[in-house]
Design an enzyme around this catalytic site. Structure first.
Site, PDB file in Angstrom:
ATOM      1  N   LEU A 153       0.827  -1.209   0.000  1.00  0.00           N
ATOM      2  CA  LEU A 153       0.000   0.000   0.000  1.00  0.00           C
ATOM      3  C   LEU A 153       0.861   1.258   0.000  1.00  0.00           C
ATOM      4  O   LEU A 153       2.009   1.237   0.431  1.00  0.00           O
ATOM      5  CB  LEU A 153      -0.953   0.004   1.200  1.00  0.00           C
ATOM      6  CG  LEU A 153      -0.387  -0.014   2.616  1.00  0.00           C
ATOM      7  CD1 LEU A 153       0.149   1.335   3.039  1.00  0.00           C
ATOM      8  CD2 LEU A 153      -1.462  -0.472   3.578  1.00  0.00           C
ATOM      9  N   ASN A 217      10.480  -2.076  -4.207  1.00  0.00           N
ATOM     10  CA  ASN A 217      10.788  -0.739  -3.700  1.00  0.00           C
ATOM     11  C   ASN A 217      12.108  -0.217  -4.261  1.00  0.00           C
ATOM     12  O   ASN A 217      12.227   0.960  -4.596  1.00  0.00           O
ATOM     13  CB  ASN A 217      10.819  -0.739  -2.163  1.00  0.00           C
ATOM     14  CG  ASN A 217       9.444  -0.468  -1.584  1.00  0.00           C
ATOM     15  OD1 ASN A 217       8.475  -0.308  -2.323  1.00  0.00           O
ATOM     16  ND2 ASN A 217       9.344  -0.410  -0.269  1.00  0.00           N
ATOM     17  N   PHE A 258       6.263   7.070 -11.588  1.00  0.00           N
ATOM     18  CA  PHE A 258       7.568   7.225 -10.942  1.00  0.00           C
ATOM     19  C   PHE A 258       8.599   7.827 -11.895  1.00  0.00           C
ATOM     20  O   PHE A 258       9.779   7.536 -11.809  1.00  0.00           O
ATOM     21  CB  PHE A 258       8.050   5.895 -10.331  1.00  0.00           C
ATOM     22  CG  PHE A 258       7.294   5.581  -9.067  1.00  0.00           C
ATOM     23  CD1 PHE A 258       7.858   5.830  -7.837  1.00  0.00           C
ATOM     24  CD2 PHE A 258       5.999   5.115  -9.126  1.00  0.00           C
ATOM     25  CE1 PHE A 258       7.132   5.601  -6.678  1.00  0.00           C
ATOM     26  CE2 PHE A 258       5.265   4.879  -7.970  1.00  0.00           C
ATOM     27  CZ  PHE A 258       5.837   5.125  -6.742  1.00  0.00           C
ATOM     28  N   ALA A 261      10.368  14.024 -11.968  1.00  0.00           N
ATOM     29  CA  ALA A 261      11.596  14.558 -11.348  1.00  0.00           C
ATOM     30  C   ALA A 261      11.208  15.496 -10.217  1.00  0.00           C
ATOM     31  O   ALA A 261      10.138  16.097 -10.219  1.00  0.00           O
ATOM     32  CB  ALA A 261      12.413  15.296 -12.397  1.00  0.00           C
ATOM     33  N   GLY A 266      11.185  10.193  -0.618  1.00  0.00           N
ATOM     34  CA  GLY A 266      11.262  10.198   0.837  1.00  0.00           C
ATOM     35  C   GLY A 266      10.342   9.111   1.356  1.00  0.00           C
ATOM     36  O   GLY A 266      10.080   8.125   0.660  1.00  0.00           O
ATOM     37  N   CYS A 269       9.648   4.073   3.646  1.00  0.00           N
ATOM     38  CA  CYS A 269       9.985   2.784   3.039  1.00  0.00           C
ATOM     39  C   CYS A 269      11.160   2.816   2.078  1.00  0.00           C
ATOM     40  O   CYS A 269      12.099   2.032   2.228  1.00  0.00           O
ATOM     41  CB  CYS A 269       8.754   2.222   2.335  1.00  0.00           C
ATOM     42  SG  CYS A 269       7.482   1.766   3.516  1.00  0.00           S
ATOM     43  N   LYS A 272      14.755   3.290   3.625  1.00  0.00           N
ATOM     44  CA  LYS A 272      15.255   2.182   4.446  1.00  0.00           C
ATOM     45  C   LYS A 272      15.311   0.870   3.658  1.00  0.00           C
ATOM     46  O   LYS A 272      16.230   0.083   3.847  1.00  0.00           O
ATOM     47  CB  LYS A 272      14.405   2.032   5.714  1.00  0.00           C
ATOM     48  CG  LYS A 272      13.096   1.312   5.556  1.00  0.00           C
ATOM     49  CD  LYS A 272      12.405   1.130   6.889  1.00  0.00           C
ATOM     50  CE  LYS A 272      11.010   0.562   6.717  1.00  0.00           C
ATOM     51  NZ  LYS A 272      10.994  -0.823   6.272  1.00  0.00           N
ATOM     52  N   ARG A 336       8.536  10.773   7.822  1.00  0.00           N
ATOM     53  CA  ARG A 336       9.733   9.935   7.811  1.00  0.00           C
ATOM     54  C   ARG A 336      10.432  10.042   6.452  1.00  0.00           C
ATOM     55  O   ARG A 336       9.806   9.876   5.412  1.00  0.00           O
ATOM     56  CB  ARG A 336       9.369   8.479   8.122  1.00  0.00           C
ATOM     57  CG  ARG A 336       8.926   8.289   9.561  1.00  0.00           C
ATOM     58  CD  ARG A 336       8.503   6.864   9.845  1.00  0.00           C
ATOM     59  NE  ARG A 336       7.247   6.519   9.205  1.00  0.00           N
ATOM     60  CZ  ARG A 336       6.602   5.370   9.411  1.00  0.00           C
ATOM     61  NH1 ARG A 336       7.118   4.479  10.221  1.00  0.00           N
ATOM     62  NH2 ARG A 336       5.462   5.127   8.799  1.00  0.00           N
TER      63      ARG A 336
HETATM   64  N1  NAD Z   1       4.010   2.886   5.757  1.00  0.00           N
HETATM   65  C1  NAD Z   1       3.984   2.353   4.555  1.00  0.00           C
HETATM   66  O1  NAD Z   1       3.635   2.996   3.573  1.00  0.00           O
HETATM   67  C2  NAD Z   1       4.374   0.910   4.354  1.00  0.00           C
HETATM   68  C3  NAD Z   1       4.031   0.256   3.157  1.00  0.00           C
HETATM   69  C4  NAD Z   1       4.387  -1.077   2.991  1.00  0.00           C
HETATM   70  C5  NAD Z   1       5.082  -1.743   3.990  1.00  0.00           C
HETATM   71  N2  NAD Z   1       5.423  -1.077   5.127  1.00  0.00           N
HETATM   72  C6  NAD Z   1       6.124  -1.829   6.183  1.00  0.00           C
HETATM   73  O2  NAD Z   1       5.175  -2.194   7.179  1.00  0.00           O
HETATM   74  C7  NAD Z   1       5.783  -2.161   8.466  1.00  0.00           C
HETATM   75  C8  NAD Z   1       5.015  -1.215   9.379  1.00  0.00           C
HETATM   76  O3  NAD Z   1       5.120   0.089   8.830  1.00  0.00           O
HETATM   77  P1  NAD Z   1       4.227   1.287   9.382  1.00  0.00           P
HETATM   78  O4  NAD Z   1       4.521   2.446   8.514  1.00  0.00           O
HETATM   79  O5  NAD Z   1       2.824   0.816   9.527  1.00  0.00           O
HETATM   80  O6  NAD Z   1       4.896   1.475  10.829  1.00  0.00           O
HETATM   81  P2  NAD Z   1       4.373   2.379  12.038  1.00  0.00           P
HETATM   82  O7  NAD Z   1       5.578   2.837  12.741  1.00  0.00           O
HETATM   83  O8  NAD Z   1       3.376   3.377  11.547  1.00  0.00           O
HETATM   84  O9  NAD Z   1       3.568   1.351  12.976  1.00  0.00           O
HETATM   85  C9  NAD Z   1       4.174   0.325  13.698  1.00  0.00           C
HETATM   86  C10 NAD Z   1       3.322   0.050  14.916  1.00  0.00           C
HETATM   87  O10 NAD Z   1       3.802  -1.116  15.568  1.00  0.00           O
HETATM   88  C11 NAD Z   1       3.709  -0.922  16.968  1.00  0.00           C
HETATM   89  N3  NAD Z   1       4.609  -1.882  17.649  1.00  0.00           N
HETATM   90  C12 NAD Z   1       5.947  -1.860  17.737  1.00  0.00           C
HETATM   91  N4  NAD Z   1       6.390  -2.939  18.425  1.00  0.00           N
HETATM   92  C13 NAD Z   1       5.292  -3.663  18.760  1.00  0.00           C
HETATM   93  C14 NAD Z   1       5.091  -4.897  19.455  1.00  0.00           C
HETATM   94  N5  NAD Z   1       6.113  -5.593  19.919  1.00  0.00           N
HETATM   95  N6  NAD Z   1       3.824  -5.317  19.610  1.00  0.00           N
HETATM   96  C15 NAD Z   1       2.776  -4.610  19.136  1.00  0.00           C
HETATM   97  N7  NAD Z   1       2.911  -3.460  18.467  1.00  0.00           N
HETATM   98  C16 NAD Z   1       4.155  -2.982  18.270  1.00  0.00           C
HETATM   99  C17 NAD Z   1       4.080   0.537  17.153  1.00  0.00           C
HETATM  100  O11 NAD Z   1       3.654   1.034  18.404  1.00  0.00           O
HETATM  101  C18 NAD Z   1       3.360   1.176  15.970  1.00  0.00           C
HETATM  102  O12 NAD Z   1       2.034   1.543  16.307  1.00  0.00           O
HETATM  103  C19 NAD Z   1       7.237  -1.770   8.244  1.00  0.00           C
HETATM  104  O13 NAD Z   1       8.026  -2.913   8.139  1.00  0.00           O
HETATM  105  C20 NAD Z   1       7.200  -1.048   6.923  1.00  0.00           C
HETATM  106  O14 NAD Z   1       8.420  -1.119   6.226  1.00  0.00           O
HETATM  107  C21 NAD Z   1       5.071   0.222   5.348  1.00  0.00           C
END
Ligand code: NAD
Length: 442
Positions: A153, A217, A258, A261, A266, A269, A272, A336
């Site tokens: 997403l 990514n 994508f 320009a 940023g 995702c 990192k 982020r």
């Molecule tokens: N944000 C995006 O657009 C996106 C898209 C695809 C994949 N991802 C991946 O998905 C994952 C989550 O990303 P995000 O942006 O939702 O992160 P986020 O930081 O918004 O949310 C993570 C949540 O996990 C909770 N958490 C941490 N440790 C925990 C534990 N032990 N038990 C229960 N809850 C816990 C945190 O409090 C937080 O609410 C990452 O690996 C990211 O790379 C993110």
């Protein structure tokens, strides 16, 4: 879409991915047991508040409120659901590797001697993590199944992306858990896979599923860095990268997405995940040269605006610059990896007074950049400015009345950091337009 009663699920981590996934499965008919260690977040969710800005998410959660359950402990999720989706953060460590401590905390928290549950990994993790987690589970006597189900997403359109996926990737050991996850996603899959939705199903092994996410990514980031380099060459040679990208993107093999320009990519995702893939390759003995360039181009791109401003304004010390937008892209409050963080810091280091406005990300921006001067609106941000930089292409900035802007600015320079503004409207207002790679100001 039928919202008939379906398999209950647990979702561990209620951030951007976890909450959208939870709301999406509730919309499809599941009872969803959300778990987060952030007690304040769980309190807000219980009170019907949405802790993040994501269009459409509030409506979805409200509509399915009865199916949504929130807790800080794992027990309700373990009791009610077989499938536990893990959506905790995997931020970069100082070395650039993925920090898997939250993922491992979840694994450690699973009860031993269990044989009816599966961990379904939504978090983006390095290829090989699944194999490692399976080993740890075995060693600890935890008879959990394991499925990799990476998330694709995009923040800002996350609800639509969940409901209308391009593909659903499921990496598993061909056991009940992979079948159950496939069944859960069935309504979102296309007709060929028995669904009524848009998603192609990629059912594969765990390592390949993990690699698909990182490679996708890294490829998108490469596309952005590529067009940014083309933009920089366009600037030197007098071509317009917007025209170039259009001409390139019409080629079906390339596609238009994508190829915008700008100030660099940023978000949480790309930065990192590209770094994690580069290091993962290095750790396994392969030097992924291309990704070094992708990362370096992106870092330099965020800073190029400073030299553009210097060309227009000379010494920047004491100058006033208005930043329009701070979030890493429109329709999100996520800061982020935002280009604004680097740009604002660089400008301040040059002695610039930076005044900024973002319609949604201000709270988060204030936390990360407390030293910035925050404006109450777009016109307020540009009032008295020698130059204005569009950082995030929020629609309200794209639709600005530039004659009003010209009246309140001290100078005339408008740097369009996203190539989203109308150069003619800006020139007509008596302002000096410069985009990224648009053949001006070589
Ligand atoms: N944000 C995006 O657009 C996106 C898209 C695809 C994949 N991802 C991946 O998905 C994952 C989550 O990303 P995000 O942006 O939702 O992160 P986020 O930081 O918004 O949310 C993570 C949540 O996990 C909770 N958490 C941490 N440790 C925990 C534990 N032990 N038990 C229960 N809850 C816990 C945190 O409090 C937080 O609410 C990452 O690996 C990211 O790379 C993110």
């Amino acid at each position: 879409m039928s919202a008939a009663q379906r398999e209950p699920v647990g979702v561990i981590g209620t951030g951007y991915v976890g909450l959208v996934t939870a709301a999406g499965f509730a919309e499809l008919g599941s009872d969803v047991y959300c778990v987060d260690i952030d007690a304040a977040k769980i309190e807000r969710l219980r009170a019907g508040e949405i802790p993040i800005y994501e269009p459409g998410l509030g409506e979805l959660l409200e509509r399915n409120a009865e199916r949504m359950h929130y807790a800080t402990e794992l027990m309700p999720a373990l009791e009610h659901a077989r499938l536990l989706f893990v959506a905790v953060g995997t931020p970069p460590t100082y070395s650039g590797d993925a920090d898997l401590s939250a993922v491992h905390a979840v694994v450690e928290a699973m009860p031993s001697g269990d044989d009816g549950h599966a961990l379904v990994m939504k978090s983006t993790v390095p290829c090989g993590t699944g194999a490692n987690i399976k080993r740890i589970l075995r060693e600890r006597g935890k008879a959990f199944s394991y499925v990799s189900c990476p998330e694709f997403l995009k923040e800002g359109s996350a609800v639509g992306d969940f409901m209308h996926p391009d593909r659903v990737v499921i990496g598993d050991d061909r056991d009940w858990a992979g079948e159950a996850v496939t069944e859960l996603y069935r309504p979102l899959l296309n007709e060929a896979h028995g669904g009524v939705g848009t998603g192609e199903l990629v059912r594969t092994d765990i390592a390949s599923a993990e690699m698909i996410k990182l490679a996708a990514n890294a490829f998108l980031a490469t596309k952005i860095s590529f067009i940014n380099e083309i933009a920089n060459v366009c600037e030197a040679l007098g071509a317009d990268v917007v025209e170039v990208a259009r001409g390139m993107g019409l080629d079906g093999r390339i596609g238009p997405k994508f190829l915008q320009a700008g100030l660099g990519y940023g978000g949480s995702c790309f930065t990192k995940d590209v770094s994690a893939l580069k290091l993962l390759a290095g750790n396994s003995g392969y030097h992924f040269q291309l990704l070094n360039a992708v990362i370096e181009v992106n870092e330099l791109q965020k800073r190029r605006v400073v030299s553009k401003l210097q060309r227009h304004l000379g010494d920047l010390a004491g100058k006033r610059v208005g930043l329009l937008g701070l979030a890493f892209k429109p329709n999100t409050d996520d800061m982020r990896g935002a280009s604004s963080l680097v740009l604002a810091a660089r400008l301040q280091a040059e002695g610039v007074h930076v005044r900024a406005y973002d319609p949604i990300a201000e709270d988060e921006a204030r936390r990360l950049m407390p030293q910035l001067d925050y404006a109450s609106g777009a016109l307020d941000a540009v009032a008295g400015a020698d130059a204005v930089v569009l950082v995030t292409e929020w629609p309200q900035f794209v639709e600005l009345d530039w004659s009003e802007v010209a009246q309140v600015m001290r100078g005339t320079v408008v740097i369009d950091g996203r190539n989203a503004l109308d150069p003619d409207a800006i020139a007509t207002a008596g302002l000096t337009y410069e985009g990224i790679g648009r053949g001006v100001g070589a």
